[in-house]
Design an enzyme around this catalytic site. Structure first.
Site, PDB file in Angstrom:
ATOM      1  N   LYS A  83       5.068   7.642  -0.777  1.00 52.55           N
ATOM      2  CA  LYS A  83       3.975   7.858  -1.727  1.00 52.55           C
ATOM      3  C   LYS A  83       3.162   9.114  -1.410  1.00 52.55           C
ATOM      4  O   LYS A  83       2.438   9.615  -2.270  1.00 52.55           O
ATOM      5  CB  LYS A  83       3.052   6.641  -1.777  1.00 52.55           C
ATOM      6  N   ASP A  84       3.274   9.633  -0.179  1.00 48.29           N
ATOM      7  CA  ASP A  84       2.545  10.840   0.200  1.00 48.29           C
ATOM      8  C   ASP A  84       3.288  12.120  -0.144  1.00 48.29           C
ATOM      9  O   ASP A  84       2.731  13.214  -0.017  1.00 48.29           O
ATOM     10  CB  ASP A  84       2.253  10.844   1.709  1.00 48.29           C
ATOM     11  N   ARG A 131      -6.184   6.301  -8.719  1.00 49.36           N
ATOM     12  CA  ARG A 131      -5.331   5.288  -9.343  1.00 49.36           C
ATOM     13  C   ARG A 131      -5.935   3.899  -9.177  1.00 49.36           C
ATOM     14  O   ARG A 131      -6.043   3.132 -10.148  1.00 49.36           O
ATOM     15  CB  ARG A 131      -3.938   5.331  -8.698  1.00 49.36           C
ATOM     16  N   ARG A 132      -6.331   3.556  -7.967  1.00 48.50           N
ATOM     17  CA  ARG A 132      -6.922   2.243  -7.731  1.00 48.50           C
ATOM     18  C   ARG A 132      -8.283   2.125  -8.416  1.00 48.50           C
ATOM     19  O   ARG A 132      -8.605   1.091  -9.005  1.00 48.50           O
ATOM     20  CB  ARG A 132      -7.068   2.005  -6.224  1.00 48.50           C
ATOM     21  N   ARG A 149     -12.205   6.965   3.384  1.00 51.07           N
ATOM     22  CA  ARG A 149     -11.144   7.759   3.987  1.00 51.07           C
ATOM     23  C   ARG A 149     -10.939   7.309   5.428  1.00 51.07           C
ATOM     24  O   ARG A 149     -11.681   6.520   5.970  1.00 51.07           O
ATOM     25  CB  ARG A 149     -11.527   9.250   3.970  1.00 51.07           C
ATOM     26  N   ARG A 155     -10.710   2.265   8.374  1.00 50.01           N
ATOM     27  CA  ARG A 155     -11.143   1.634   7.127  1.00 50.01           C
ATOM     28  C   ARG A 155     -11.504   0.169   7.351  1.00 50.01           C
ATOM     29  O   ARG A 155     -12.509  -0.322   6.829  1.00 50.01           O
ATOM     30  CB  ARG A 155     -10.052   1.773   6.060  1.00 50.01           C
ATOM     31  N   CYS A 242      -0.211  13.609  -6.281  1.00 50.87           N
ATOM     32  CA  CYS A 242      -0.313  12.165  -6.047  1.00 50.87           C
ATOM     33  C   CYS A 242      -1.749  11.666  -6.163  1.00 50.87           C
ATOM     34  O   CYS A 242      -2.005  10.487  -5.969  1.00 50.87           O
ATOM     35  CB  CYS A 242       0.241  11.811  -4.663  1.00 50.87           C
TER      36      CYS A 242
END
Length: 311
Positions: A83-84, A131-132, A149, A155, A242
Protein backbone atom coordinates in the site's frame (compact mmCIF):
# COMPACT_ATOMS: atom_id res chain seq x y z
CA UNK A 1 23.93 -10.10 -4.78
CA UNK A 2 27.41 -11.47 -4.11
CA UNK A 3 28.61 -14.80 -2.73
CA UNK A 4 25.13 -16.04 -2.00
CA UNK A 5 24.25 -13.05 0.20
CA UNK A 6 21.08 -11.07 -0.43
CA UNK A 7 21.11 -7.57 1.02
CA UNK A 8 17.62 -6.46 2.03
CA UNK A 9 16.69 -2.82 2.44
CA UNK A 10 14.05 -1.91 4.99
CA UNK A 11 12.72 0.97 6.99
CA UNK A 12 13.64 0.83 10.68
CA UNK A 13 10.18 0.73 12.26
CA UNK A 14 9.17 -2.42 14.12
CA UNK A 15 6.59 -3.31 11.50
CA UNK A 16 8.97 -2.75 8.58
CA UNK A 17 11.63 -4.83 10.33
CA UNK A 18 9.13 -7.62 10.98
CA UNK A 19 8.25 -7.65 7.29
CA UNK A 20 11.90 -7.68 6.18
CA UNK A 21 12.83 -10.34 8.72
CA UNK A 22 9.90 -12.47 7.57
CA UNK A 23 11.07 -12.29 3.95
CA UNK A 24 14.68 -12.95 5.00
CA UNK A 25 13.69 -16.03 7.00
CA UNK A 26 11.55 -17.37 4.17
CA UNK A 27 14.37 -16.93 1.67
CA UNK A 28 16.88 -18.75 3.89
CA UNK A 29 14.36 -21.51 4.61
CA UNK A 30 13.50 -21.98 0.95
CA UNK A 31 17.09 -21.50 -0.30
CA UNK A 32 19.47 -22.90 2.38
CA UNK A 33 22.53 -21.90 0.34
CA UNK A 34 21.67 -18.21 0.61
CA UNK A 35 22.14 -15.82 3.51
CA UNK A 36 20.46 -12.45 4.02
CA UNK A 37 21.57 -9.18 5.56
CA UNK A 38 19.28 -6.31 6.54
CA UNK A 39 20.14 -2.69 5.84
CA UNK A 40 18.00 -0.25 7.83
CA UNK A 41 17.15 3.03 6.14
CA UNK A 42 15.13 6.16 6.89
CA UNK A 43 12.70 7.56 4.33
CA UNK A 44 11.18 11.01 3.93
CA UNK A 45 7.89 9.69 5.33
CA UNK A 46 9.73 8.55 8.46
CA UNK A 47 11.53 11.86 8.99
CA UNK A 48 8.55 14.22 8.66
CA UNK A 49 6.11 13.38 11.44
CA UNK A 50 4.61 16.78 12.19
CA UNK A 51 2.40 17.02 9.10
CA UNK A 52 -0.32 14.88 7.52
CA UNK A 53 0.97 12.67 4.71
CA UNK A 54 -1.35 14.34 2.22
CA UNK A 55 0.32 17.70 2.89
CA UNK A 56 3.92 16.48 2.61
CA UNK A 57 3.49 15.93 -1.10
CA UNK A 58 5.44 13.84 -3.55
CA UNK A 59 5.31 10.16 -4.35
CA UNK A 60 7.36 7.40 -2.80
CA UNK A 61 7.41 8.90 0.70
CA UNK A 62 8.27 5.50 2.16
CA UNK A 63 10.13 3.96 -0.79
CA UNK A 64 12.38 6.46 -2.59
CA UNK A 65 15.50 6.11 -0.45
CA UNK A 66 15.35 2.31 -0.64
CA UNK A 67 14.93 2.46 -4.41
CA UNK A 68 17.92 4.76 -4.76
CA UNK A 69 20.03 2.32 -2.74
CA UNK A 70 18.87 -0.52 -4.98
CA UNK A 71 19.77 1.31 -8.16
CA UNK A 72 23.19 2.11 -6.65
CA UNK A 73 23.78 -1.58 -5.95
CA UNK A 74 23.88 -1.12 -2.16
CA UNK A 75 20.94 -3.52 -1.61
CA UNK A 76 19.46 -6.30 -3.71
CA UNK A 77 15.81 -6.12 -2.68
CA UNK A 78 13.55 -3.85 -0.67
CA UNK A 79 10.55 -5.05 1.30
CA UNK A 80 7.57 -2.69 1.36
CA UNK A 81 3.97 -2.69 2.43
CA UNK A 82 2.36 -2.82 -1.01
CA UNK A 83 0.00 0.00 0.00
CA UNK A 84 3.02 2.32 0.37
CA UNK A 85 4.23 1.79 -3.18
CA UNK A 86 3.49 4.43 -5.83
CA UNK A 87 1.97 3.16 -9.07
CA UNK A 88 5.01 4.47 -10.95
CA UNK A 89 8.21 2.54 -10.26
CA UNK A 90 11.63 3.99 -11.17
CA UNK A 91 13.16 2.79 -14.42
CA UNK A 92 15.35 -0.23 -13.80
CA UNK A 93 13.28 -1.55 -10.89
CA UNK A 94 10.39 -4.01 -10.71
CA UNK A 95 8.06 -5.55 -8.16
CA UNK A 96 9.51 -9.05 -8.26
CA UNK A 97 7.00 -10.64 -5.90
CA UNK A 98 3.75 -9.81 -4.12
CA UNK A 99 2.92 -11.96 -1.12
CA UNK A 100 -0.40 -13.43 -0.15
CA UNK A 101 -2.64 -10.86 1.54
CA UNK A 102 -2.85 -11.30 5.31
CA UNK A 103 -5.84 -9.07 6.10
CA UNK A 104 -7.04 -6.15 3.96
CA UNK A 105 -9.16 -4.62 6.68
CA UNK A 106 -8.93 -1.45 8.76
CA UNK A 107 -8.98 -2.04 12.49
CA UNK A 108 -10.92 -0.04 15.08
CA UNK A 109 -8.67 0.30 18.14
CA UNK A 110 -9.91 1.84 21.38
CA UNK A 111 -9.49 1.53 25.12
CA UNK A 112 -13.12 2.17 26.04
CA UNK A 113 -15.21 1.42 22.96
CA UNK A 114 -15.72 -1.64 20.76
CA UNK A 115 -16.92 -0.11 17.48
CA UNK A 116 -17.44 3.06 15.49
CA UNK A 117 -21.15 2.89 16.29
CA UNK A 118 -20.45 2.90 20.03
CA UNK A 119 -18.40 6.11 19.99
CA UNK A 120 -20.15 9.10 21.60
CA UNK A 121 -20.98 12.21 19.60
CA UNK A 122 -17.87 14.32 19.05
CA UNK A 123 -15.45 11.51 19.89
CA UNK A 124 -11.80 12.06 18.88
CA UNK A 125 -10.55 9.58 16.28
CA UNK A 126 -6.96 9.52 15.09
CA UNK A 127 -5.93 8.80 11.50
CA UNK A 128 -3.48 10.29 9.00
CA UNK A 129 -5.34 8.91 5.98
CA UNK A 130 -7.68 10.96 3.80
CA UNK A 131 -9.23 7.67 2.66
CA UNK A 132 -10.15 6.70 6.21
CA UNK A 133 -11.21 10.22 7.14
CA UNK A 134 -13.63 10.51 4.22
CA UNK A 135 -15.25 7.13 4.79
CA UNK A 136 -15.57 7.63 8.55
CA UNK A 137 -17.22 11.01 8.11
CA UNK A 138 -19.62 9.52 5.57
CA UNK A 139 -21.16 7.39 8.34
CA UNK A 140 -20.31 9.50 11.41
CA UNK A 141 -20.07 13.20 10.44
CA UNK A 142 -20.15 14.13 14.14
CA UNK A 143 -16.72 12.64 14.85
CA UNK A 144 -13.62 14.80 15.41
CA UNK A 145 -10.99 13.42 13.04
CA UNK A 146 -7.48 14.30 14.22
CA UNK A 147 -4.14 13.72 12.49
CA UNK A 148 -2.10 10.83 13.83
CA UNK A 149 1.42 10.04 12.59
CA UNK A 150 4.24 7.80 13.77
CA UNK A 151 4.84 4.07 13.86
CA UNK A 152 2.27 1.61 15.21
CA UNK A 153 3.61 1.65 18.79
CA UNK A 154 3.74 5.45 18.85
CA UNK A 155 0.12 5.64 17.72
CA UNK A 156 -1.00 3.11 20.30
CA UNK A 157 0.86 5.01 23.03
CA UNK A 158 -1.00 8.21 22.11
CA UNK A 159 -4.30 6.33 22.29
CA UNK A 160 -3.42 4.82 25.68
CA UNK A 161 -2.41 8.26 26.95
CA UNK A 162 -5.95 9.49 26.29
CA UNK A 163 -5.19 11.70 23.29
CA UNK A 164 -7.86 9.88 21.28
CA UNK A 165 -11.04 7.95 21.93
CA UNK A 166 -10.13 5.59 19.09
CA UNK A 167 -7.64 5.21 16.26
CA UNK A 168 -7.82 3.38 12.93
CA UNK A 169 -4.90 1.16 11.87
CA UNK A 170 -4.31 -1.52 9.26
CA UNK A 171 -5.32 -4.85 10.76
CA UNK A 172 -2.46 -6.68 9.02
CA UNK A 173 0.19 -4.57 10.73
CA UNK A 174 -1.21 -5.22 14.20
CA UNK A 175 -1.44 -8.94 13.51
CA UNK A 176 2.10 -9.13 12.14
CA UNK A 177 3.43 -7.42 15.26
CA UNK A 178 1.63 -9.93 17.46
CA UNK A 179 -0.70 -7.33 18.94
CA UNK A 180 -3.88 -8.27 17.15
CA UNK A 181 -5.50 -8.37 20.58
CA UNK A 182 -5.63 -4.56 20.43
CA UNK A 183 -8.21 -4.79 17.63
CA UNK A 184 -11.70 -4.17 18.99
CA UNK A 185 -13.37 -4.69 15.63
CA UNK A 186 -12.64 -4.76 11.90
CA UNK A 187 -14.48 -2.08 9.93
CA UNK A 188 -16.76 -3.67 7.34
CA UNK A 189 -15.94 -3.02 3.70
CA UNK A 190 -19.41 -1.54 3.33
CA UNK A 191 -18.13 1.24 5.59
CA UNK A 192 -14.41 1.28 4.81
CA UNK A 193 -12.76 0.14 1.59
CA UNK A 194 -9.02 -0.45 2.12
CA UNK A 195 -6.02 1.18 0.50
CA UNK A 196 -4.54 -0.29 -2.66
CA UNK A 197 -2.68 -3.48 -1.80
CA UNK A 198 -3.41 -3.23 1.92
CA UNK A 199 -2.35 -6.39 3.76
CA UNK A 200 0.18 -7.61 1.17
CA UNK A 201 3.95 -7.18 0.96
CA UNK A 202 5.87 -6.16 -2.16
CA UNK A 203 9.44 -7.25 -2.82
CA UNK A 204 11.12 -4.80 -5.17
CA UNK A 205 14.36 -5.51 -7.01
CA UNK A 206 16.37 -4.54 -10.08
CA UNK A 207 14.57 -5.54 -13.26
CA UNK A 208 17.67 -7.16 -14.79
CA UNK A 209 18.68 -9.13 -11.69
CA UNK A 210 17.49 -12.52 -12.91
CA UNK A 211 19.14 -14.43 -10.06
CA UNK A 212 17.33 -12.44 -7.37
CA UNK A 213 14.07 -12.70 -9.31
CA UNK A 214 14.41 -16.48 -9.35
CA UNK A 215 15.21 -16.55 -5.61
CA UNK A 216 12.11 -14.58 -4.58
CA UNK A 217 9.71 -16.13 -7.08
CA UNK A 218 8.36 -18.60 -4.50
CA UNK A 219 7.04 -15.67 -2.44
CA UNK A 220 4.81 -14.49 -5.29
CA UNK A 221 1.07 -15.13 -4.88
CA UNK A 222 -0.66 -15.16 -8.27
CA UNK A 223 -4.14 -14.48 -6.90
CA UNK A 224 -2.92 -11.43 -4.99
CA UNK A 225 -0.96 -10.33 -8.04
CA UNK A 226 -4.17 -10.22 -10.10
CA UNK A 227 -5.94 -8.28 -7.35
CA UNK A 228 -3.03 -5.86 -7.04
CA UNK A 229 -2.95 -5.29 -10.79
CA UNK A 230 -6.60 -4.20 -10.77
CA UNK A 231 -6.23 -2.06 -7.67
CA UNK A 232 -3.03 -0.34 -8.84
CA UNK A 233 -4.50 0.26 -12.31
CA UNK A 234 -7.48 1.96 -10.66
CA UNK A 235 -5.20 4.16 -8.55
CA UNK A 236 -2.95 5.00 -11.47
CA UNK A 237 -5.92 6.19 -13.52
CA UNK A 238 -7.40 8.39 -10.79
CA UNK A 239 -4.13 9.99 -9.73
CA UNK A 240 -1.19 7.68 -9.06
CA UNK A 241 -0.41 8.55 -5.43
CA UNK A 242 -1.55 6.95 -2.21
CA UNK A 243 -2.70 9.97 -0.18
CA UNK A 244 -6.03 10.75 -1.79
CA UNK A 245 -9.58 9.88 -0.63
CA UNK A 246 -9.98 6.70 -2.67
CA UNK A 247 -10.37 3.08 -1.67
CA UNK A 248 -10.38 -0.08 -3.76
CA UNK A 249 -10.46 -3.79 -3.10
CA UNK A 250 -10.15 -6.62 -5.61
CA UNK A 251 -10.70 -10.26 -4.76
CA UNK A 252 -10.25 -13.32 -6.95
CA UNK A 253 -13.11 -15.65 -6.09
CA UNK A 254 -13.27 -19.43 -6.38
CA UNK A 255 -15.28 -19.06 -9.58
CA UNK A 256 -12.17 -17.56 -11.19
CA UNK A 257 -13.70 -14.09 -11.47
CA UNK A 258 -12.08 -10.96 -10.11
CA UNK A 259 -14.48 -8.77 -8.13
CA UNK A 260 -13.42 -5.11 -7.81
CA UNK A 261 -15.08 -2.59 -5.48
CA UNK A 262 -13.93 1.05 -5.43
CA UNK A 263 -14.84 4.52 -4.21
CA UNK A 264 -13.84 8.17 -4.52
CA UNK A 265 -15.06 10.44 -1.72
CA UNK A 266 -14.86 14.07 -0.75
CA UNK A 267 -12.63 14.64 2.29
CA UNK A 268 -15.65 15.66 4.37
CA UNK A 269 -17.45 12.43 3.47
CA UNK A 270 -20.51 14.23 2.12
CA UNK A 271 -20.09 12.90 -1.43
CA UNK A 272 -19.14 9.30 -2.12
CA UNK A 273 -18.91 7.83 -5.61
CA UNK A 274 -18.79 4.04 -5.37
CA UNK A 275 -19.24 1.14 -7.78
CA UNK A 276 -18.02 -2.37 -8.51
CA UNK A 277 -17.33 -4.63 -11.46
CA UNK A 278 -16.52 -8.26 -12.17
CA UNK A 279 -14.45 -9.96 -14.83
CA UNK A 280 -11.75 -12.50 -15.56
CA UNK A 281 -8.38 -12.20 -13.82
CA UNK A 282 -6.74 -11.84 -17.24
CA UNK A 283 -8.57 -8.52 -17.56
CA UNK A 284 -7.41 -7.23 -14.16
CA UNK A 285 -5.79 -4.04 -15.41
CA UNK A 286 -8.69 -3.29 -17.75
CA UNK A 287 -11.18 -3.78 -14.90
CA UNK A 288 -9.34 -1.33 -12.66
CA UNK A 289 -9.13 1.32 -15.37
CA UNK A 290 -12.75 1.00 -16.48
CA UNK A 291 -13.99 1.23 -12.89
CA UNK A 292 -11.88 4.35 -12.38
CA UNK A 293 -13.36 5.92 -15.52
CA UNK A 294 -16.87 5.12 -14.31
CA UNK A 295 -16.31 6.78 -10.93
CA UNK A 296 -14.55 9.79 -12.42
CA UNK A 297 -17.50 10.36 -14.73
CA UNK A 298 -19.95 9.90 -11.84
CA UNK A 299 -18.52 12.85 -9.89
CA UNK A 300 -15.10 11.64 -8.84
CA UNK A 301 -13.32 14.00 -11.21
CA UNK A 302 -14.92 17.02 -9.54
CA UNK A 303 -14.11 15.70 -6.07
CA UNK A 304 -10.43 15.25 -6.92
CA UNK A 305 -10.31 18.64 -8.63
CA UNK A 306 -11.44 20.28 -5.40
CA UNK A 307 -8.37 18.94 -3.59
CA UNK A 308 -6.06 20.06 -6.37
CA UNK A 309 -5.82 16.92 -8.51
CA UNK A 310 -6.59 17.24 -12.20
CA UNK A 311 -7.55 13.95 -13.81
Amino acid sequence: MKNGIINIGTRASKLALWQAEYVAAEIERHHPSYRTKLKKMTTKGDRILDAPLAKIGGKGLFTKELEQAMLAGQIDIAVHSLKDMPTEIPKGLIIGAITKRLDPGDAFVSVNYTSIEELPIGAKVGTSSLRRRAQLLAVRPDLRLLDLRGNVNTRLAKLDAGDFDAIILAAAGLKRLGIGNRIRSILSQRMMLPAVGQGALAIECRADDTRVLSVIDFLHDHNMSAAAMAERAFLCRVEGGCQIPVGVYADLKEDGLLHVDAMIASVDGIRVCRSRCTGSAERAEELGISLAEELLDAGGREILKEIGIAV
